[in-house]
Design a protein around this motif. Structure first.
Motif, PDB file in Angstrom:
ATOM      1  N   VAL A 357       2.179   6.024  19.146  1.00  0.00           N
ATOM      2  CA  VAL A 357       1.858   4.600  19.258  1.00  0.00           C
ATOM      3  C   VAL A 357       2.696   3.835  18.239  1.00  0.00           C
ATOM      4  CG1 VAL A 357       0.042   2.852  19.085  1.00  0.00           C
ATOM      5  CG2 VAL A 357      -0.498   5.132  19.998  1.00  0.00           C
ATOM      6  N   VAL A 358       3.392   2.807  18.707  1.00  0.00           N
ATOM      7  CA  VAL A 358       4.251   2.021  17.831  1.00  0.00           C
ATOM      8  C   VAL A 358       3.990   0.537  18.072  1.00  0.00           C
ATOM      9  CG1 VAL A 358       6.046   3.796  17.803  1.00  0.00           C
ATOM     10  CG2 VAL A 358       6.158   1.950  19.493  1.00  0.00           C
ATOM     11  N   GLU A 359       4.442  -0.283  17.164  1.00  0.00           N
ATOM     12  CA  GLU A 359       4.340  -1.726  17.363  1.00  0.00           C
ATOM     13  C   GLU A 359       5.190  -2.132  18.574  1.00  0.00           C
ATOM     14  OE1 GLU A 359       2.252  -3.839  15.723  1.00  0.00           O
ATOM     15  OE2 GLU A 359       1.534  -1.864  15.057  1.00  0.00           O
ATOM     16  N   PRO A 360       4.771  -3.163  19.321  1.00  0.00           N
ATOM     17  CA  PRO A 360       5.487  -3.527  20.548  1.00  0.00           C
ATOM     18  C   PRO A 360       6.996  -3.684  20.370  1.00  0.00           C
ATOM     19  CG  PRO A 360       3.438  -4.749  20.414  1.00  0.00           C
ATOM     20  CD  PRO A 360       3.559  -4.002  19.121  1.00  0.00           C
ATOM     21  N   GLY A 361       7.423  -4.284  19.268  1.00  0.00           N
ATOM     22  CA  GLY A 361       8.846  -4.491  19.058  1.00  0.00           C
ATOM     23  C   GLY A 361       9.618  -3.232  18.727  1.00  0.00           C
ATOM     24  N   GLU A 362       8.907  -2.123  18.488  1.00  0.00           N
ATOM     25  CA  GLU A 362       9.564  -0.867  18.113  1.00  0.00           C
ATOM     26  C   GLU A 362       9.623   0.142  19.250  1.00  0.00           C
ATOM     27  OE1 GLU A 362       7.489   0.576  14.704  1.00  0.00           O
ATOM     28  OE2 GLU A 362       7.757  -1.271  13.557  1.00  0.00           O
ATOM     29  N   LEU A 363       9.148  -0.256  20.440  1.00  0.00           N
ATOM     30  CA  LEU A 363       9.059   0.718  21.528  1.00  0.00           C
ATOM     31  C   LEU A 363      10.442   1.137  22.036  1.00  0.00           C
ATOM     32  CD1 LEU A 363       6.999   2.328  23.084  1.00  0.00           C
ATOM     33  CD2 LEU A 363       6.772   0.450  24.718  1.00  0.00           C
TER      34      LEU A 363
END
Length: 428
Positions: A357-363
Motif C-alpha cells: 500500500v502506497v500513497e496515491p502519488g507513489e503508485l
C-alpha cells in the motif's frame, strides 16, 4: 439421441413440447399474470428436471459427438453445435436471440437451459477438462492481431490499451464513461489483450490498471473497476455464455493457468504463463476485486477500497467464492461476500489481498519497482507451482460446473431483476 433410457428422453421431449405450446399461447413474459407465470414456471421446471436426469447419464457421449471432428469448441460454439445437432437439448439460436432483444425482466430465461447443459458437461471428468482446455486457447481475434502487436507493441480498442515497454505489458482498462464497469465488449477486449501479452515473447511480466475517468464524480482520477455493468444487465445485454462464463474460463483463468498453445517448451509446460501485477486506484468493486484474486502481486493506493457486493447485486461473484477464502480465511470471505463488507487498503485485514500500500502519488513508481522484481526467470516456475497447489484444475472444474447453473438461475431471480432495474436511468 443417445443410447439408453429412451423413455427418459421421450418424457423430456414431451415436457419440452408442453413448454413450447404454453410459450406460443401465453402473452409475452412481461404481460403474464401471476397465474400464467406460475403455469409456465411449473412446466419449465418439469422439463428441466427430466433433461437434467438425461444429461447426468449422457453428457459425456453427447460432448464427444459434438467435438469429435474438431480440436475443441469454445463454450459459445459448443452451445450452437448442441442446438443444431440435438434439437431440444439446449435452446436454439432463434430463442436466445429473441431473449437477447428483451430487457432482463422480460426474458423467457432460456439461458437457464444452457447452464443446465454446461453444468452436466463440466461435471464430466473427461468432457469438462477438454472444454476448459478449449477456453485456454488463444482467440481467433488475438491470433489475427498478433503480428501487428509484435511489430508495434501497442493495441488500442474501445475498452483497453495494451502497451509493451521494457519487457512489461501494461494493460489499462479504458472505459472512462462507466468506471470500467464490464460488459461483453470489454470481456472480449480483455481476453484479446491477455492473449497478446501471453503470446508475445518480448513480454516477461504484465501489469493491469484502470485508466483516468471522465465520469463527473471521478473526472481525471484513475479507477480500477466498478465490476459488472448493471445497466447492461438490466438491458439484457449480459449473457451467461458470452460474459459470465467466458470471463471466468477465458481471460481470468488464462491469467492464472496460462495460455494453451504449442510452443518450444510444450514438453515440460503445456501452457505459456507470466506473472500479473494489479495496481488499484480508487476502488475495485465486484468483478474488479475478483480480478485481483487472479494476480500474483497487488498494489493499491492508500485511499482505495475493495468490495464484492454479491448480496446487494444478487448474483454469484464469479469465482470469488472459490478463491477469496484462500486469501482471507473463511470468516472474512463470508463478511465480504454475504455481508457486503468493504475492505479499505490501509486496514490490516486488507493485507490478505494487497501486497503493498502506497500513497496515491507513489503508485506509478511502486508499479515500476514491482515489474522489475517479477521479471526474474524463476518467478514463472514458482508461480506455476504455487497455482498448482492453491488452485488444482479439478477443483476449479467442479466449482465452475456448479456456477454455470447457479449463476444462470440468479440472473432471473426476482430480486436481481428489481435491483438492476434501479440502474436503468443512471448515466454510468
Amino acid at each position: 439421441m443417445t443410447a439408453g433410457a429412451p423413455d427418459l428422453w421421450a418424457r423430456a421431449q414431451e415436457a419440452d413440447t408442453l413448454v413450447d405450446k404454453l410459450v406460443a399461447t401465453l402473452p409475452e413474459p412481461a404481460a403474464r399474470t401471476a397465474e400464467q407465470r406460475a403455469e409456465i414456471g411449473a412446466a419449465k421446471h418439469a422439463a428441466r428436471a427430466l433433461r437434467a436426469a438425461h444429461l447426468d447419464r449422457h453428457a459425456e457421449s453427447v460432448y464427444r459427438r459434438l467435438t469429435e471432428d474438431t480440436a475443441g469448441l469454445r463454450i459459445g460454439e459448443l452451445l450452437d453445435a448442441a442446438a443444431d445437432r440435438f434439437p431440444g437439448l439446449v435452446p436454439g439460436p432463434e430463442r436466445i436471440a429473441a431473449d437477447r432483444a428483451r430487457r432482463q425482466a422480460d426474458k423467457e430465461g432460456w439461458e437457464i437451459d444452457q447452464g443446465l447443459f454446461l453444468r452436466a458437461v463440466l461435471r464430466s471428468p473427461q468432457a469438462g477438462p477438454h472444454l476448459l482446455d478449449a477456453m485456454l486457447r488463444p482467440t481467433d481475434r488475438a491470433r489475427h492481431l498478433l503480428p501487428e502487436f509484435l511489430r508495434t507493441g501497442v493495441l488500442r480498442t474501445r475498452s483497453v490499451l495494451l502497451e509493451r515497454r521494457d519487457g512489461t505489458a501494461y494493460l489499462t482498462m479504458c472505459r472512462d464513461d462507466c468506471l470500467n464497469a464490464e460488459d461483453e465488449e470489454q470481456v472480449d477486449d480483455m481476453e484479446t489483450a491477455v492473449d497478446l501479452a501471453l503470446l508475445d515473447p518480448g513480454v516477461r511480466v504484465a501489469v493491469l490498471r484502470g485508466g483516468e475517468m471522465t465520469h463527473p464524480r471521478y473526472r481525471g482520477k484513475r479507477v480500477f473497476s466498478a465490476g459488472i455493468n448493471l445497466k447492461r444487465l438490466h438491458a439484457g445485454d449480459i449473457s451467461l455464455a458470452g460474459f459470465l462464463l467466458r470471463r471466468e474460463t477465458g481471460y481470468l483463468r488464462k491469467m492464472i493457468a496460462g495460455l494453451l498453445v504449442d510452443h518450444d517448451g510444450s514438453w515440460h509446460s503445456r501452457t505459456v504463463e507470466k506473472p500479473w501485477i494489479a495496481a488499484v486506484d480508487t476502488f475495485a468493486i465486484g468483478g474488479g476485486m475478483q480480478v485481483l484474486l487472479a494476480c500474483d502481486l497487488v498494489l493499491a493506493a492508500s485511499d482505495a477500497y475493495l468490495t464484492l457486493p454479491a448480496a446487494r447485486e444478487g448474483i454469484v461473484p464469479g469465482a470469488g467464492n472459490f478463491r477469496l477464502g484462500r486469501h482471507t480465511g473463511p470468516r472474512i470471505s463470508r463478511q465480504v461476500i454475504l455481508g457486503g463488507r468493504r475492505l479499505w487498503a490501509a486496514e490490516p485485514d486488507a493485507r490478505h489481498l494487497i501486497d503493498e500500500v502506497v500513497e496515491p502519488g507513489e503508485l506509478d513508481a511502486a508499479v515500476e519497482r514491482a515489474a522489475r522484481r517479477l521479471q526474474s526467470p524463476a518467478v514463472v516456475t514458482n508461480r506455476h507451482m504455487l497455482n498448482t497447489a492453491e488452485e488444482p484444475p479439478e477443483e476449479f472444474r467442479r466449482y465452475i460446473a456448479e456456477f454455470a447453473l447457479q449463476q444462470a438461475l440468479r440472473l432471473y431471480g426476482e430480486d436481481v431483476i428489481t435491483k438492476v432495474g434501479r440502474f436503468a436511468g443512471r448515466t454510468a
